[in-house]
Design an enzyme around this catalytic site. Structure first.
Site, PDB file in Angstrom:
ATOM      1  N   TYR A  98       0.832  -1.112   0.087  1.00 46.34           N
ATOM      2  CA  TYR A  98       0.026  -0.066   0.064  1.00 46.34           C
ATOM      3  C   TYR A  98       0.804   1.306  -0.031  1.00 46.34           C
ATOM      4  O   TYR A  98       0.337   2.370  -0.137  1.00 46.34           O
ATOM      5  CB  TYR A  98      -0.872  -0.116   1.349  1.00 46.34           C
ATOM      6  N   LYS A 122       2.672 -15.226   3.366  1.00 45.72           N
ATOM      7  CA  LYS A 122       3.019 -16.443   2.292  1.00 45.72           C
ATOM      8  C   LYS A 122       4.295 -16.447   1.899  1.00 45.72           C
ATOM      9  O   LYS A 122       4.908 -16.438   1.199  1.00 45.72           O
ATOM     10  CB  LYS A 122       2.074 -15.489   0.978  1.00 45.72           C
ATOM     11  N   ASP A 168      -3.469 -18.568   2.182  1.00 43.62           N
ATOM     12  CA  ASP A 168      -4.591 -19.286   1.417  1.00 43.62           C
ATOM     13  C   ASP A 168      -5.107 -20.503   2.543  1.00 43.62           C
ATOM     14  O   ASP A 168      -6.214 -20.788   2.488  1.00 43.62           O
ATOM     15  CB  ASP A 168      -3.880 -19.838  -0.027  1.00 43.62           C
ATOM     16  N   ASP A 177      -6.621  -6.642   4.390  1.00 44.77           N
ATOM     17  CA  ASP A 177      -7.777  -6.441   3.761  1.00 44.77           C
ATOM     18  C   ASP A 177      -8.445  -7.621   3.196  1.00 44.77           C
ATOM     19  O   ASP A 177      -9.908  -7.541   3.502  1.00 44.77           O
ATOM     20  CB  ASP A 177      -7.042  -5.493   2.555  1.00 44.77           C
ATOM     21  N   ASP A 203     -12.575  -8.928   4.659  1.00 46.20           N
ATOM     22  CA  ASP A 203     -13.936  -9.319   4.085  1.00 46.20           C
ATOM     23  C   ASP A 203     -14.577 -10.643   4.147  1.00 46.20           C
ATOM     24  O   ASP A 203     -15.823 -10.636   4.254  1.00 46.20           O
ATOM     25  CB  ASP A 203     -13.802  -8.638   2.349  1.00 46.20           C
TER      26      ASP A 203
HETATM   27  C1  IPM Z   1     -10.431  -0.987   3.475  1.00 44.65           C
HETATM   28  C2  IPM Z   1     -10.524  -0.802   1.912  1.00 44.65           C
HETATM   29  C3  IPM Z   1      -9.194  -0.059   1.743  1.00 44.65           C
HETATM   30  C4  IPM Z   1      -7.992  -0.827   1.902  1.00 44.65           C
HETATM   31  C5  IPM Z   1      -9.313   0.807   0.175  1.00 44.65           C
HETATM   32  C6  IPM Z   1     -10.612   1.450   0.007  1.00 44.65           C
HETATM   33  C7  IPM Z   1      -8.063   1.264  -0.168  1.00 44.65           C
HETATM   34  O1  IPM Z   1     -10.683  -1.911   1.309  1.00 44.65           O
HETATM   35  O2  IPM Z   1     -10.355  -0.397   4.295  1.00 44.65           O
HETATM   36  O3  IPM Z   1     -10.502  -2.404   3.915  1.00 44.65           O
HETATM   37  O4  IPM Z   1      -7.681  -1.725   1.026  1.00 44.65           O
HETATM   38  O5  IPM Z   1      -7.641  -0.691   2.917  1.00 44.65           O
HETATM   39 MN    MN Z   2     -11.138  -3.772   2.229  1.00 45.19          MN
END
Ligand code: IPM
Ligand code: MN
Ligand code: NAD
Length: 365
Positions: free
Chosen positions: A143, A200, A233, A257, A261
């Site tokens: 990042y 990884k 993974d 990240d 999710d």
């Molecule tokens: C998160 C988002 C951000 C990230 C994006 C919007 C840059 O996906 O906060 O999880 O990847 O950190």
């Molecule tokens: Mn995210």
């Protein structure tokens, strides 16, 4: 330093509120409303940073914006950034990643807690089975924007994206994970006792090697905590197969990240996942895990609970206890009674679900 007997103009905790774009502008007002309903001594100041402002006058972060946030506020509550009209996503990069990087908020704390069995897409999984936290390194990795393109637009084009891992950065997030494990209990009151480092290192040997060495060294200082490792993974597989095994997970920026999710899905989706971007000694920033969700923005259907639970997390960080307990208990009650938005099985709008929680909190405060 101010003299000891100087009266501070306000003893209220000062919160900067940045709703941002899309559904951020719908869920954040609900979170603020719920915090106000607790009666806690809080003072809110709203900022219009986001796509509308950028499109209007070209500003992403106003001059000295981050210094102002660090100086004048105790915490920052953020919605989300991302707008189809800003194709480069430059404002999101400068505001969101700017806050994380320039304010050095190195620990992205993302709790994964199942509020009610009905919200989990897995079979036979109860709230006690999903109660872990992901600690994501928040200031390095892929990042950092190090890299570039060469011979752009030609058949010989080259694009590089560097993965930056510093000894200092890796060490402080791993240490944060062990300290977090020691100082945070599970929801049922039992102690946390495992830290799992996810990488990884079988393929990305240079960065992975550093993470492996530092993890081994730091874990040696915490003899009371079990140290574990999993490749990213395999971790994804295990998270879906048996989430009960996880306690504290520490990982790099990108893996953090992605797996958060996935972890959000175990909790009932992005609409309910909370997070904090923390430096233990700096003004820290709190935001729901979800983004600006352009397709559902402006329709009063976004789930406000992720933002409301994020507000509770922020209040706890600021030293409040009764208020965040009350907010979390009320959100749980709303989930049980299906006083929720459609994504988690209810029929209410963003505003109505938020107001239901605020009203209950107000009555019991
Ligand atoms: C998160 C988002 C951000 C990230 C994006 C919007 C840059 O996906 O906060 O999880 O990847 O950190
Ligand atoms: Mn995210
Ligand atoms: P997203 O989180 O906005 O949406 C992913 C999916 O989850 C969509 O189906 C959306 O409808 C649903 N969803 C998200 N939040 C919800 C809520 N509160 N209630 C109900 N459903 C919800 O991710 P995306 O679609 O990948 O990204 C959209 C924009 O948001 C992009 O510009 C992206 O860069 C940005 N983004 C910003 C942040 C942030 O500011 N922290 C985080 C993630 C994505």
């Amino acid at each position: 330093m101010s003299p000891k007997n100087e009266v501070r103009p306000s003893t209220k905790k000062r919160i900067a509120v940045i709703p941002g774009d899309g559904i951020g502008k719908e869920v954040i007002p609900q979170a603020v409303n719920v915090m106000q309903a607790t009666g806690a001594a809080l003072e809110f100041t709203e900022f219009d940073w986001g796509a509308d402002r950028y499109l209007r006058d070209g500003t992403t972060v106003p001059a000295n914006g981050f210094a102002m946030l660090a100086r004048d506020f105790d915490a920052i509550l953020v919605g989300a950034f991302g707008d189809p009209r800003v194709k480069t996503n430059i404002h999101a990069k400068e505001i969101l990643l700017g806050m994380r990087f320039k304010m050095d908020l190195y620990a992205n704390v993302r709790p994964v807690r199942l509020l009610d069995a009905a919200l989990c897409p897995l079979k036979n999984v109860e709230p006690k089975d999903v109660d872990f936290v992901v600690l994501r390194e928040n200031t390095e990795g892929v990042y950092t924007d190090a890299g570039g393109v060469f011979k752009q637009g030609t058949p010989d084009e080259i694009a590089t994206q560097e993965d930056i891992n510093t000894r200092k950065g890796v060490e402080r997030i791993i240490r944060y994970a062990f300290d977090y494990c020691r100082s945070h209990k599970k929801l049922d009151g039992s102690p946390r006792n495992k830290v799992l480092m996810c990488d990884k290192s079988n393929a990305m040997t240079h960065a992975g090697g550093l993470w492996q060495r530092v993890f081994k060294e730091i874990s040696g200082e915490y003899g009371d905590i079990m140290a574990q490792h999993m490749y990213v993974d395999a971790l994804c597989l295990q998270m879906v197969r048996d989430p009960r095994q996880f306690d504290v997970i520490v990982t790099n920026n990108m893996f953090g990240d992605i797996i958060t999710d996935l972890a959000a899905a175990l909790q009932g989706g992005l609409g309910v996942a909370a997070s904090g971007n923390i430096h233990p000694r700096h003004t820290s920033m709190f935001e729901p895990v979800h983004g600006s969700a352009p397709p559902i923005a402006g329709k009063n259907i976004a789930n406000p609970f992720g933002a409301i639970l994020t507000a509770a997390m922020m209040l706890r960080h600021l030293g409040f206890t009764r208020e965040p307990d009350k907010i979390e208990a009320t959100v749980l009650e709303a989930v049980r009674q299906k006083k929720t938005t459609q994504d988690i099985g209810g029929t209410m709008g963003t505003k109505e679900a938020g107001e239901w929680v605020a009203e209950k909190v107000r009555l019991s405060s």
